[in-house]
Scaffold this active site. Structure first.
Site, PDB file in Angstrom:
ATOM      1  N   SER A 134      -2.965   6.363  -0.360  1.00 38.72           N
ATOM      2  CA  SER A 134      -1.898   7.318  -0.052  1.00 38.72           C
ATOM      3  C   SER A 134      -0.877   7.447  -1.175  1.00 38.72           C
ATOM      4  CB  SER A 134      -1.193   6.904   1.243  1.00 38.72           C
ATOM      5  OG  SER A 134      -2.114   6.813   2.309  1.00 38.72           O
ATOM      6  N   HIS A 186       4.420   5.720  -0.142  1.00 37.94           N
ATOM      7  CA  HIS A 186       4.343   7.177  -0.269  1.00 37.94           C
ATOM      8  C   HIS A 186       5.423   7.697  -1.213  1.00 37.94           C
ATOM      9  CE1 HIS A 186       2.094   7.789   3.822  1.00 37.94           C
ATOM     10  NE2 HIS A 186       1.407   7.103   2.933  1.00 37.94           N
TER      11      HIS A 186
END
Length: 316
Positions: A134, A186
Site C-alpha cells: 500500500s 499510506h
C-alpha cells in the site's frame, strides 16, 4: 488487457504483481492461513516490525512491501497496482517506476516505525506489525497526481486530476475509518511519491520548454521582379533565412556572399549542442532527488536505530 499486453506495456508492474501472488502462494503452500495469517508467520516471511526492522533487520523495510496479510489484502493491492502501474510505468519509465515504488514503500514503513517509536517513548503505543504494497502504491498514486497537475500526457492523453484526487482521498479516508489500517504507511508513501514526482515533473516541463525553444524558426522574404527583354519575362527570387532564436556564429566579411545551404546545417549543430547539455541536467534531476531521499531514509533509520540501542543498553 491480457498478461502479455501488460508485460509489453508495463513489464515492472507485471513482475511486481506476479511477485505478490507468487509469495502469497508460497505462504499458503507452507501452511500459512490464507485469510488470517499469524504474527509468527508474517514475521518469518518478512513483515515490518519495529523491534526487528529498526535493530538489525532493515531489509524488512522492502520485504514487507511484497507481503500481504490475507487474500483480500492481496487482491485489493494487486488491482491498485494494475490500475496505477499501467499508466505510471510508461510515463516515468520502468527503472524510475521501480525506484519510485521501492522508495515510497520504504518511506511508508519508516513513518510507521517513527510513529510507533514516538508512541512507545510517550507511553501511548506499543510495537505492531505491518505488511503490504500500500505504501508503494500510494506513492505511485501521488506521483500521478503531480503528473496530472503538470499536465504530463501519456500516449497523448492527459490524466484527470479530479479523479485521481477522489481515488487517493477515498483510500486515505478508508484507512482512518477502518481499524487496523496502516495510515502512517499510506501517508509516508504518498509524501515520498510527491517528493520524487516534483523533480520529475519539473525536469519534464523544462525539457519540453527547451525543445520548443531550440526549434529553428524560418522567415522567407521574396523579391519579385519582371524584366522585359524581347517580349520574354524573367523572374528572380531571393530567399533570405532569418532566425530570431539562434545566434549563429558565422564569420563573414561585410558585403561577402553567404551560402545559405551551409547555414542551415550549422544552425542545427548549434541547436543540438545547446539542447543536449541542459537536457542532460534535467534528466539527472529525478535521480539526484531519489538519491537524496534514499540518503535521508538511511539517516532516519539510523537515528531510530541508535535511540533503540541506547534504551536497550540502559535496560541491560
Amino acid at each position: 488487457m491480457t498478461i502479455q499486453q501488460l508485460l509489453k506495456k508495463a513489464p515492472v508492474t507485471t513482475l511486481l504483481i506476479i511477485s505478490f501472488v507468487a509469495l502469497f502462494i508460497l505462504q499458503v503452500l507452507t501452511g500459512v492461513d490464507a485469510n488470517n495469517p499469524s504474527t509468527e508467520s508474517l514475521l518469518m516471511w518478512g513483515a515490518n516490525a519495529l523491534p526487528f526492522t529498526m535493530s538489525d533487520e532493515p531489509w524488512r523495510l522492502v520485504s514487507s512491501a511484497f507481503l500481504h496479510i490475507g487474500l483480500m489484502h492481496l487482491l485489493f493491492n494487486g488491482f491498485a497496482m494494475y490500475f496505477f502501474g499501467q499508466v505510471a510505468e510508461p510515463m516515468f519509465g520502468s527503472v524510475k517506476f521501480l525506484a519510485l515504488f521501492l522508495l515510497a514503500a520504504v518511506g511508508g514503513n519508516l513513518l510507521n516505525n517513527h510513529v510507533t517509536w514516538m508512541g512507545i517513548l510517550d507511553g501511548t503505543g506499543q510495537p505492531g506489525i505491518s505488511a503490504g504494497a500500500s505504501g508503494g502504491i500510494m506513492g505511485i498514486g501521488a506521483a500521478l497526481l503531480i503528473a496530472a497537475l503538470f499536465k504530463i500526457s501519456v500516449n497523448g492523453m492527459v490524466l484527470n486530476l479530479k479523479s485521481l484526487i477522489f481515488i487517493m482521498g477515498i483510500n486515505l479516508i478508508y484507512g482512518f475509518a477502518v481499524p487496523g489500517i496502516d495510515n502512517a504507511g499510506h501517508i509516508g508513501g504518498a509524501i515520498t511519491g510527491l517528493l520524487i514526482a516534483l523533480p520529475f515533473a519539473t525536469a519534464y516541463r523544462q525539457r519540453m520548454s527547451m525543445i520548443r525553444k531550440s526549434r529553428p524558426h524560418y522567415q522567407t522574404a521574396y523579391s519579385y521582379s519582371i524584366n522585359h527583354n524581347h517580349n520574354h519575362n524573367q523572374e528572380s527570387y531571393n530567399n533570405i533565412h532569418t532566425d530570431n532564436d539562434i545566434d549563429l556564429d558565422i564569420d563573414q566579411d561585410i558585403g561577402s556572399d553567404v551560402n545559405m545551404s551551409n547555414t542551415v546545417p550549422q544552425a542545427r549543430t548549434v541547436i543540438d549542442t545547446a539542447a543536449k547539455k541542459p537536457a542532460m541536467i534535467w534528466q539527472l534531476l529525478p535521480w539526484l532527488a531519489m538519491l537524496l531521499i534514499a540518503i535521508g531514509f538511511f539517516w532516519w533509520w539510523q537515528d531510530i536505530h541508535q535511540q533503540l540501542l541506547q534504551i536497550l543498553d540502559s535496560i541491560e
